[in-house]
Every structure is written in C-alpha cells, then in structure tokens.
Design a protein around this motif. Structure first.
Motif, PDB file in Angstrom:
ATOM      1  N   VAL A   1      -4.065  -6.128   0.394  1.00  0.00           N
ATOM      2  CA  VAL A   1      -3.621  -6.062  -1.701  1.00  0.00           C
ATOM      3  C   VAL A   1      -4.233  -5.415  -2.194  1.00  0.00           C
ATOM      4  N   GLU A   2      -4.920  -4.483  -2.114  1.00  0.00           N
ATOM      5  CA  GLU A   2      -5.829  -3.055  -2.725  1.00  0.00           C
ATOM      6  C   GLU A   2      -5.298  -1.433  -1.991  1.00  0.00           C
ATOM      7  N   TRP A   3      -3.763  -2.189  -0.939  1.00  0.00           N
ATOM      8  CA  TRP A   3      -3.509  -0.756  -0.335  1.00  0.00           C
ATOM      9  C   TRP A   3      -2.907  -0.153  -1.715  1.00  0.00           C
ATOM     10  N   GLU A   4      -3.233   0.718  -1.906  1.00  0.00           N
ATOM     11  CA  GLU A   4      -2.497   1.478  -3.030  1.00  0.00           C
ATOM     12  C   GLU A   4      -1.477   3.414  -1.901  1.00  0.00           C
ATOM     13  N   GLU A   5      -2.101   3.633  -1.374  1.00  0.00           N
ATOM     14  CA  GLU A   5      -1.478   5.054  -1.101  1.00  0.00           C
ATOM     15  C   GLU A   5      -1.834   5.358   0.669  1.00  0.00           C
ATOM     16  N   TRP A   6       0.061   5.590   1.139  1.00  0.00           N
ATOM     17  CA  TRP A   6       0.124   5.544   2.545  1.00  0.00           C
ATOM     18  C   TRP A   6       0.823   7.244   2.627  1.00  0.00           C
ATOM     19  N   GLU A   7      -0.156   8.108   4.211  1.00  0.00           N
ATOM     20  CA  GLU A   7       0.108   9.072   3.490  1.00  0.00           C
ATOM     21  C   GLU A   7       0.739   9.666   5.074  1.00  0.00           C
ATOM     22  N   TRP A   8       1.707  10.551   4.803  1.00  0.00           N
ATOM     23  CA  TRP A   8       2.482  10.589   6.330  1.00  0.00           C
ATOM     24  C   TRP A   8       3.239  11.665   5.946  1.00  0.00           C
ATOM     25  N   GLU A   9       3.333  12.603   6.129  1.00  0.00           N
ATOM     26  CA  GLU A   9       3.999  14.490   5.896  1.00  0.00           C
ATOM     27  C   GLU A   9       5.794  14.038   6.683  1.00  0.00           C
ATOM     28  N   GLU A  10       6.428  14.689   5.622  1.00  0.00           N
ATOM     29  CA  GLU A  10       7.998  14.651   6.145  1.00  0.00           C
ATOM     30  C   GLU A  10       8.037  15.093   7.439  1.00  0.00           C
ATOM     31  N   GLN A  11       7.489  15.975   7.394  1.00  0.00           N
ATOM     32  CA  GLN A  11       7.082  16.887   9.489  1.00  0.00           C
ATOM     33  C   GLN A  11       6.368  16.043  10.395  1.00  0.00           C
ATOM     34  N   VAL A  12       6.140  14.822   9.983  1.00  0.00           N
ATOM     35  CA  VAL A  12       5.113  14.368  10.809  1.00  0.00           C
ATOM     36  C   VAL A  12       5.855  13.186  11.714  1.00  0.00           C
ATOM     37  N   GLN A  13       6.358  13.421  13.077  1.00  0.00           N
ATOM     38  CA  GLN A  13       7.179  12.607  13.828  1.00  0.00           C
ATOM     39  C   GLN A  13       6.551  11.062  14.629  1.00  0.00           C
ATOM     40  N   ALA A  14       7.578  10.375  13.439  1.00  0.00           N
ATOM     41  CA  ALA A  14       6.285   8.836  14.262  1.00  0.00           C
ATOM     42  C   ALA A  14       7.676   8.023  14.166  1.00  0.00           C
ATOM     43  N   PHE A  15       7.534   6.942  15.030  1.00  0.00           N
ATOM     44  CA  PHE A  15       8.938   5.155  14.253  1.00  0.00           C
ATOM     45  C   PHE A  15      10.194   6.241  15.100  1.00  0.00           C
ATOM     46  N   PRO A  16      10.313   6.758  15.793  1.00  0.00           N
ATOM     47  CA  PRO A  16      11.404   7.032  16.099  1.00  0.00           C
ATOM     48  C   PRO A  16      12.785   5.294  16.422  1.00  0.00           C
ATOM     49  N   VAL A  17      12.736   4.838  17.164  1.00  0.00           N
ATOM     50  CA  VAL A  17      13.599   3.617  16.920  1.00  0.00           C
ATOM     51  C   VAL A  17      12.745   2.300  16.032  1.00  0.00           C
ATOM     52  N   LEU A  18      12.078   2.664  15.010  1.00  0.00           N
ATOM     53  CA  LEU A  18      11.581   1.740  13.842  1.00  0.00           C
ATOM     54  C   LEU A  18      13.004   1.161  13.451  1.00  0.00           C
ATOM     55  N   GLN A  19      13.343  -0.537  13.496  1.00  0.00           N
ATOM     56  CA  GLN A  19      14.181  -0.617  12.718  1.00  0.00           C
ATOM     57  C   GLN A  19      13.993  -1.407  11.853  1.00  0.00           C
ATOM     58  N   GLU A  20      12.907  -2.150  11.804  1.00  0.00           N
ATOM     59  CA  GLU A  20      12.585  -3.394  10.297  1.00  0.00           C
ATOM     60  C   GLU A  20      11.497  -2.663   9.536  1.00  0.00           C
ATOM     61  N   LEU A  21      11.256  -3.050   8.614  1.00  0.00           N
ATOM     62  CA  LEU A  21      10.310  -2.520   7.671  1.00  0.00           C
ATOM     63  C   LEU A  21       9.493  -3.894   6.651  1.00  0.00           C
ATOM     64  N   MET A  22       8.882  -4.277   6.951  1.00  0.00           N
ATOM     65  CA  MET A  22       8.063  -5.436   5.733  1.00  0.00           C
ATOM     66  C   MET A  22       6.629  -4.861   4.897  1.00  0.00           C
ATOM     67  N   LEU A  23       7.106  -4.843   3.528  1.00  0.00           N
ATOM     68  CA  LEU A  23       5.938  -4.362   2.663  1.00  0.00           C
ATOM     69  C   LEU A  23       6.080  -5.572   1.881  1.00  0.00           C
ATOM     70  N   LYS A  24       4.270  -6.508   1.992  1.00  0.00           N
ATOM     71  CA  LYS A  24       4.333  -7.271   1.018  1.00  0.00           C
ATOM     72  C   LYS A  24       2.965  -7.501   0.348  1.00  0.00           C
ATOM     73  N   GLN A  25       2.591  -8.039  -1.052  1.00  0.00           N
ATOM     74  CA  GLN A  25       1.382  -8.048  -1.408  1.00  0.00           C
ATOM     75  C   GLN A  25       0.529  -6.478  -1.328  1.00  0.00           C
ATOM     76  N   CYS A  26       0.722  -6.091  -2.081  1.00  0.00           N
ATOM     77  CA  CYS A  26      -0.017  -4.709  -2.166  1.00  0.00           C
ATOM     78  C   CYS A  26       0.431  -3.556  -3.120  1.00  0.00           C
ATOM     79  N   LYS A  27      -0.572  -2.722  -3.425  1.00  0.00           N
ATOM     80  CA  LYS A  27      -0.139  -2.242  -4.796  1.00  0.00           C
ATOM     81  C   LYS A  27       0.470  -0.230  -4.401  1.00  0.00           C
TER      82      LYS A  27
END
Length: 716
Positions: A518-544
């Motif tokens: 509920v207090e989450w405000e910032e997610w730092e992940w730069e464009e060039q950083v390789q991550a989640f190559p096969v991620l299909q589903e993302l849920m974000l709920k109740q945050c800032k």
C-alpha cells in the motif's frame, strides 16, 4: 516423409471426432502418449472401437479409446476421480491419498505418492481432467461433464455418484450393492438423506459425502466393515466418532469442515490408517496420545483447526510424507519442533504459530535442511496487519521480538529440492539470508513463492532473480516497502564485463502478483537491464506506483496479460508491444492509454479521469463501467472494437436506446456489436440495449415513452 504420413493419419482421426472439441482434445492427449511413428497412429485410426454402433450416449468413441489405452491401475484412478462431487474442491494430495488407500497404486511403500503424481499428470496430458487456472501448479483439476458421465457409466455396476435434487437415491441404494458411493448434498436439512439409508451397503470400500446428511445420535459406522476410504465434509459427524474404530480396514479418513473437536483415543487401534485430514475443523483442539501408535500414517492435515496439543513421541511417525498445520509450541506437555527431526521422509510441511518459538535452537532441531525429500514448505506466523494492510497499533512488535523471529526463520532453511515456499505473517525487519543474494542457492529448485502479510520488511528478497526454475511469485500485503530497487532485477551475472555473458534475471518467471503493497511508490528497473524474458502475466493491486518502470515495457517482451487495480498516482500506460489482455479498475489518476498494438481485450472499470485511448488497432472487445457514466467517452470516436460492453447510468442508456437520433450515436454507431446495461437496485442488467451494425438491429427493454421523457430515476 514420416511427418507427412502422420499428418494424413491425424486428419483422418480428426474426421472421426465429428467436430466435437472435447473429442479432439482427448484424441490429442491420446496421440501425445504414442510414439511419433506411423504404425502407432495407424493402430489408433483402425481401432475397432470407432466402428461400434448403437453405443450409449455416454460412451463417446474418443473417450472410450483413450480409456482403453490406460493401464489397469490408471483406469481405476480415473473412474474413482469421476465420483468426486462436481462442485467440491479436491486437492491433488487428497485424490492421490484415496488412490493409495484403495490399493490402486502398485509400487514400493517409498514411492506411492510419486506414482500417484505420475497417474495424475497422465490424466491431465490425456485431457481427461483439466487444471483449474485458479490454483497454481495444477493442484486442483476439473472433469468435463461428458468425461464424468462416461466414467460413471463405465463404473455403474459397482459405483454410484448422487447429488441433491435426485428423487430416487434411496431406491438406487436399495436395488444395488456398491463398492463406492458419493453424494453431494445441498438441500435443506429437512430434505437430506438419512444416514440409515446407507447402512445396507455393507460392501462399501469408498464413501464420499459432501454437505449435510442426517446423522442421528445412535447412528454408527459399524455397518461398513470393508470401508477403506471415508471422506465427509461440511456436515455434523460427532455422533459417528464413537464407532470410528470399528472401521478395521480404513486407510483414508477425512472429516474436513465438520463439527468435531477431538479424535477418540480408540483411533490408536486403526493400524492401517495412512491419511487423516481435519482441514477446516475450527473446533478441533486435541489429538489423542494414541496417535503415535499409527505407524503407517503418511499424511496428517490440521490446517484451519484450533489444535493446541500434539502429544510427545510424535517423532515415531517416520512414515509421514505430509504434515500440515503443525502448531509451534514451546511450553507444556506437547510435541516440540525437535520431534520433527527424525521425520526424514516429509515432502510437504506446514508450521503454524512460529511467533511462539522463543529459542531458535528449537527450530534448528527440526532439521529442515536434512529433509531431502521436502518439496513444499509453509511457514506461518499470526498476522499483525489490519484489513487496510497496515500494522495494528496494538500489535506493534518490539525489536527483541523481531530479532527473535528473524533467528527462528534463519534456522528453518529448507533443503535445495524445495519447489513451493509459502510464508505468512513474518514480521522480521529482514527476510532470512537463505532468501537473499548468493545465499539463495538453498532455493535453487524453487518454482512457486507466496509471501503474505510481510509487515516490517522494507525490501523484497534480492536473491530471487538468480533462481533458475522460479515460475510464480505472489507478494500480498507488504506495507513497509516503498521502493523496489535495482537489486530486485539485477542478477549477479549481469556484472560480468562481457555482454555475451549477461543472463536475464528471473529467466523462467511466468506470473508475478504484487498485491496490497500500500505504500509502494517507486519501481526502479532501467530499460537496458535484462529481466523477465518469459513473463506472461503481471498483477499490480493497491499501491501508489506513479509510473511503470521502463524495463517492463522494453524487456518483458512476452507479457500478454496485465491487471492494474487501485493504483494511485498512475497517470499513463503506454508502449507495451506484446500486451493482449488489459484489465483496469479504480485507477483514479489514469489519464492515458496509448500504443498497445496487439491489445485484443480491454476492461476499464471506474477509471474516471481517462481521456485518451489510442493506438489499439487490434482491439476486439472493450468493457467500460463507471458507476455514474453519463456519456460515452470521446475516445470511442477514434477506436473501433468489434464488441463494446457498457455499464452506465440510466440516462445514458436512454440516449443509446435512441439509436441514430440520439446524442451518443457518433461514439458507438461504428461498433459491430454493442451491449449496454443500466441497473436497478441490485440488478446490474435490469435495463439493456443490444445493437448490431450490420445488418442494423437495435433491441431494448426501455420503452418508447420512457425515451421520450428522458426519465432519470432517483433510485439509480
């Protein structure tokens, strides 16, 4: 050449399925079990079962073929599965426990659960059962009605599956001697089956009852001397406990969600018992000392009970494979964590009340690291969070208590084979080291991670991104986290000086759900950083979260499903090239959605500031719902979904019902199919308009006079 021949045979097999989707799926599952050679497929095509005429409707040819191809043991497992009440939830371990108890699995005592898992997976591969998407790791499956009818028809001479509403259950029970009987009862208590109606079935080996059955004070189990499997759920069963020990051959005992508070001491006489589940029996508090006499026990489940006493000497139950809901205690005459040390065959272990452990050495003596078969671990503390996801004022924990729970969890380091980890109510300031950085090698086999009510940690574990098999993460309620930094996605491999050696973080993660931070405000992940190559589903709920990180759009190239619910401060959503499904709800600051070239399904609920929706050329279905929508949004003029579904005010519905003469026509007239609804009271679809562009059709239950008046009802 071989492939071409297989293709030709496959087309002929497909033709025999008569266009029935289920038959096609089942045949696909059958062919997957065969070698990819011409002879194997030709045998399926030429099987005499295809030519049988006059078959009962239940004996679908494709199902019959797949069934006949099963081993004799797998056939028995399949038929028993079809008896499980349709709307009840049965987990994989329960089903396998029934198969073991019935003697369907022929292997050594050490590998029965593994063999059961093999049969369970085979039924899935053959499309005879289908995983329920609501449950991770295929732990719950459903059976298609046609498959169920087929299996029950095949087993009709020795098994009966009944359900509430049938008028002839008693007559069927009187006319037939059964080996297996199941009943799902939803009727009022005055209409339910009497226990005495079952007592003539003296040959029963399996009895499954879900829902209330009329059990009177003098009713007994003595009439079922052959019973091996007894499953009763959501009923009153206390009257039967006195005669429980009469079931001399019982292997499987499940009394889930019933009214029992204790098990009788005579249970120690039931030497063949292998499976006991009291899940959801909230009144259950006491386990008799005689439990330690049941040397063949493989499964004990106390989850959701109030158990506060497990007798000393529990360590002799060395055959246990699963232990759920074990209460962590330190004082009194009961079993301690230390007694779990000798239970080396455990595969599935759940602790409750770990906040009660004051000495970390007690946790160390449980010897989790030595349990090389352990694949599922549940570590539970009592939650200190309120319904709003914040810490209860009266439950603010001292620094001493935090240090104590940190030390306890540190000693509960699992073995490297662990696949499923579930942590609830942890209130330490830091997660254990075995979840962080290079120490996370202890989790090298982890596939599924749940963390719920993480009250005081300010940082997500930074060792997860290195795990090679991790497929699913869910974090639910973590109020101390305000920022997710680069350490979450920055694998240590990425510090390599040579780009060719860079390894993407979370290489196999397919789904991630971040809920109630509920207090989450910032997610730092730069464009060039390789991550989640096969991620299909993302849920974000109740945050800032004010914006989505650049790396998400640029690196998560397989992301096709995105759920964003109640995210305060999020203004725009753009540039996701692979997104196919998007659901938005209560995002009160969202203004723009742009450049989603593959988006096909979009649901927008109560996003009242949204003004721009563009760059969605593939949009197939759009659902719009605002509590008081008075006009169709202007952006509808620039997009062309094939289907539009609206939930709006009655005044707007009147305008839509006016068709070409109405003020809203230019916003929806170009859409191929429109369904619009307004509610009255609790009925969200009381009033409707159905519109089709070609050929033109407009149907509504809003009367002509009603439209002329432009009536706006106060109660709406």
């Amino acid at each position: 050449r071989e492939i071409d021949m297989l293709k030709d045979i496959g087309v002929q097999i497909l033709a025999k399925c008569d266009g029935l989707p289920l038959a096609v799926k089942v045949m696909g599952g059958l062919l997957c079990q065969k070698d990819k050679i011409h002879r194997e497929w030709e045998m399926v095509l030429s099987d005499s079962i295809w030519s049988i005429s006059g078959m009962p409707e239940e004996l679908n040819h494709a199902l019959y073929l797949s069934y006949e191809d099963l081993s004799s043991s797998a056939k028995q497992c399949f038929l028993l599965y079809s008896l499980l009440p349709k709307t009840a939830v049965f987990f994989r371990d329960e089903i396998i426990g029934m198969w073991i108890s019935e003697g369907f699995l022929h292997g050594t005592l050490d590998d029965l659960e593994e063999l059961g898992s093999k049969y369970y997976k085979e039924l899935i591969l053959r499309n005879l059962i289908e995983p329920d998407a609501e449950f991770i790791d295929q732990s719950v499956c459903n059976m298609h009605d046609v498959v169920r009818s087929f299996a029950q028809f095949v087993a009709r001479d020795e098994a009966l599956a009944a359900h509430s509403g049938e008028t002839n259950i008693v007559s069927k029970l009187s006319a037939q001697k059964l080996l297996r009987f199941s009943l799902e009862e939803k009727a009022l208590e005055s209409d339910v089956l009497d226990w005495s109606s079952l007592q003539a079935q003296k040959t029963l080996r399996t009895l499954i009852l879900v829902g209330h059955i009329n059990i009177k004070p003098r009713d007994s189990l003595v009439h079922f001397p052959c019973l091996r499997t007894l499953h009763i759920a959501f009923s009153h069963v206390v009257a039967l406990l006195e005669s429980l020990h009469e079931l001399k051959h019982l292997r499987y005992l499940s009394l889930e969600h019933t009214d029992i508070s204790i098990l009788p001491d005579s249970i120690g006489k039931m030497k063949f018992l292998q499976y006991i589940s009291l899940r959801g029996c909230h009144q259950f508090v006491d386990l008799p000392r005689s439990i330690v006499k049941l040397g063949q026990l493989r499964h004990l489940n106390f989850s959701g009970t109030s158990i506060n006493n497990i007798p000393r000497g529990f360590c002799v139950l060395t055959n246990l494979r699963a232990l759920r809901g074990f209460p962590a205690r330190v004082d009194g005459d009961w079993c301690s964590l230390e007694e779990l040390g000798p239970l080396s065959f455990l595969e599935d272990l759940e602790f409750d009340g770990l906040e009660n452990i004051t000495d970390s050495s007690s946790a160390a003596k449980a010897k989790l690291g030595d349990k090389v078969h352990l694949t599922s671990l549940f570590l539970n503390c009592g939650s200190i969070l309120e319904d709003d996801g914040l810490i209860k004022e009266e439950d603010c924990v001292s620094e001493e208590k935090q240090q104590q729970i940190e030390k306890v969890f540190e000693e509960l380091c699992p073995p490297p084979r662990l696949e499923n980890l579930d942590i609830k109510g942890y209130f330490g300031r830091w997660l254990p080291r075995w979840m962080m950085s290079s120490s996370a090698v202890a989790l090298k086999s982890l596939r599924i991670l749940f963390i719920t009510d993480l009250a005081c940690c300010k940082q997500l574990p930074d060792g997860l991104c290195q795990l090679p098999y991790l497929e699913f993460i869910q974090i639910n309620r973590a109020p101390a986290i305000k920022r997710v930094g680069p350490e979450f996605t920055q694998s240590y491999h990425q510090h390599s000086p040579r780009p060719s050696q860079m390894v993407a973080a979370f290489p196999r993660l397919e789904k991630i759900k971040l809920i109630g931070m509920v207090e989450w405000e910032e997610w730092e992940w730069e464009e060039q950083v390789q991550a989640f190559p096969v991620l299909q589903e993302l849920m974000l709920k109740q945050c800032k979260l004010k914006c989505l990180p650049p790396g998400l759009a640029s690196q998560a190239r397989a992301l096709n499903t995105l759920y964003i619910y109640n995210v305060q401060g999020l203004i725009s959503l753009e540039n996701f090239p692979s997104l196919v499904l998007l659901e938005l709800d209560e995002n009160l600051d969202l203004e723009r959605i742009t450049n989603l070239p593959r988006l096909q399904e979009l649901t927008i609920l109560n996003c009242t500031k949204l003004k721009v929706l563009e760059g969605v050329p593939a949009l197939h279905r759009l659902v719009l719902s605002y509590n008081d929508m008075e006009t169709i949004p202007e952006y509808m003029k620039g997009i062309n979904p094939r289907h539009l579904e609206l939930y709006c005010s009655l005044a707007l519905l009147v305008s839509i019902a006016a068709g070409q003469s109405g003020s809203e026509w230019d916003k929806f007239g170009h859409v191929e199919h429109v369904k619009a609804y307004a509610r009255e009271g609790g009925n969200s679809r009381k009033w409707y308009v159905f519109y089709t562009a070609k050929p033109y059709s407009l149907e509504t239950n809003v009367s002509h006079s009603f439209m002329l008046k432009g009536r706006n009802l106060d109660f709406f």
